[in-house]
Design a protein around this motif. Sequence first.
Motif, PDB file in Angstrom:
ATOM      1  N   LYS A 219      17.069  16.387 -16.513  1.00 50.59           N
ATOM      2  CA  LYS A 219      15.961  15.560 -17.022  1.00 50.59           C
ATOM      3  C   LYS A 219      14.707  15.723 -16.157  1.00 50.59           C
ATOM      4  O   LYS A 219      13.589  15.534 -16.632  1.00 50.59           O
ATOM      5  N   ASN A 223      11.566  20.990 -19.179  1.00 57.40           N
ATOM      6  CA  ASN A 223      12.065  21.380 -20.498  1.00 57.40           C
ATOM      7  C   ASN A 223      11.886  20.258 -21.520  1.00 57.40           C
ATOM      8  O   ASN A 223      12.129  19.091 -21.248  1.00 57.40           O
ATOM      9  N   ARG A 224      11.424  20.662 -22.734  1.00 53.20           N
ATOM     10  CA  ARG A 224      11.188  19.665 -23.784  1.00 53.20           C
ATOM     11  C   ARG A 224      12.264  19.696 -24.864  1.00 53.20           C
ATOM     12  O   ARG A 224      12.242  18.882 -25.781  1.00 53.20           O
ATOM     13  N   HIS A 225      13.165  20.672 -24.787  1.00 49.81           N
ATOM     14  CA  HIS A 225      14.058  20.918 -25.921  1.00 49.81           C
ATOM     15  C   HIS A 225      15.460  20.389 -25.699  1.00 49.81           C
ATOM     16  O   HIS A 225      16.070  20.613 -24.643  1.00 49.81           O
ATOM     17  N   HIS A 229      18.499  21.508 -23.030  1.00 48.55           N
ATOM     18  CA  HIS A 229      19.020  20.505 -22.087  1.00 48.55           C
ATOM     19  C   HIS A 229      20.535  20.498 -22.102  1.00 48.55           C
ATOM     20  O   HIS A 229      21.190  20.526 -21.047  1.00 48.55           O
TER      21      HIS A 229
END
Lengths: 282, 213
Positions: A219, A223-225, A229
Amino acid sequence: MFALLQIYAVAVGAGVIMAPTLSLLGAQLAARDKAMQTLCVGQGATLGVLLGLGTLKILDAPDLAIHLGPFVTAVLCSIGTYLFSDRITKKHQSSKNTFFTAIFATLLGSGYLVCAIFPPLENHMTQVFFGDLATLSNWESVLAMVIGIVSMMILTLWWRSISYESFRLAVFGGSHKKGKSRVSVGFEILAILLLSFSVQFLGFLFTISALFLPTVLAKLSANRHLKQHLISIALLSSVASAVGFVLSLQYSRLPTVPMILLVMVGLGILTLGVEKIIRAKT
Amino acid sequence: MAKGKSNEAYFVKADNIALKTPDGVRLFDSLSFVLPPGGLLLITGPNGSGKSSLLRSILGVNSWVKGNVSNSIHPKHIAVIPQLQNMEFHLPLTLREVIEISENRNVSTESIVEYGLLSQDLLDRSWNTASGGERQRTLLTCALLKNPKLLVMDEPFNHLDHFSQKNMLERIDKYLREKGSEGAVILISHLGIDELARFGEKVVRIELRSGEK
């Protein structure tokens, strides 16, 4: 070293499979804001294991009962803890973490009390709490691998439905539909069974760490995906499990589970550092 | 679609209903209304007047309402956008991923963009850093992708900028026009006369008042 690896190969395999499975489960539990409650349920499972073991050892039960019985009592105690903690915090949502902490402390104390009451459990409290992958028998390791693979398949095949359920619960705080969905019920059953099994055979510390450490570390990245993750936490936990286990074999004074934990944190921080350097350069 | 006593089709029907909460607050009495096909049921009122409770009763989630209230639509044809309680989500996901996990499949950019609520460059934005308007437009896109017969929205315009509100109202209007008698909308909101003007005669407006013990 190679000889040691041959002996513990199956146990290493169990850790490598169970760790990512638990991390995928833990990510969804964290998304539903159930981390503290899971701590309580895990401790409830620990108490169940101790109660089951203590009772069966005093009754001089056969081997099969001594392995199966504690799992059953762990599941029952987990379910009881889950339902009780859910109900008691229903009207106290703003202070639910305080309630969960109190329940956890009560269960922890009860576990020590059970150990004191049942003499055969004197040495068992540390074992159940800290666990040790290295002391898993071959059949226990194989069982862990099978359960880990089946659970991982469920969490992977239905990752969208489970994630959407987590999203709905977190963002909308409930449902505008009557009753719980099949996905929700299935997930809760899987969580209780996996948690109880993992606490009994792999120990409380390994279970809780594998559940939440990877998702917390991942977290922190940019990374946004979601898919990325989930893949990264599965990779982080399985690599950490393998490397930590091997290091604890190499340096015999180092306990297995804490070593895995340390490697997980170290790898996580290293990954974040590398990501930061790459972002700075681009 | 069901028919009432007078053989008139309806999507939602309430007949002399009363609502009392579990702790004894009487929210409303003797309320009756019908949501006809192609209509928009607007539920409005101050905080604590029972808007969400009435909505849940219509959907069959709670049974606090005394009297006869029902909807004639199968749950699988109802798309609900509940009120947002928490903005942040622990797991990272983009607006596109919100739509894909809602649909339980990969969704093409064209299918998403054709609703006119989200542009292609927005789809890669993180849910956690998106604006309120972008989030609500994403949720409305999720609902519309399900091709519902009944579209239900609980306070979708809270904290929204004028552009987002206008965009969403246009889309809701388009949904009703395209669906004709095969669709209807239930909306909890504080829309004014100006905003409602576009819906014309389709609006059934219910204004609830504060409850009393």
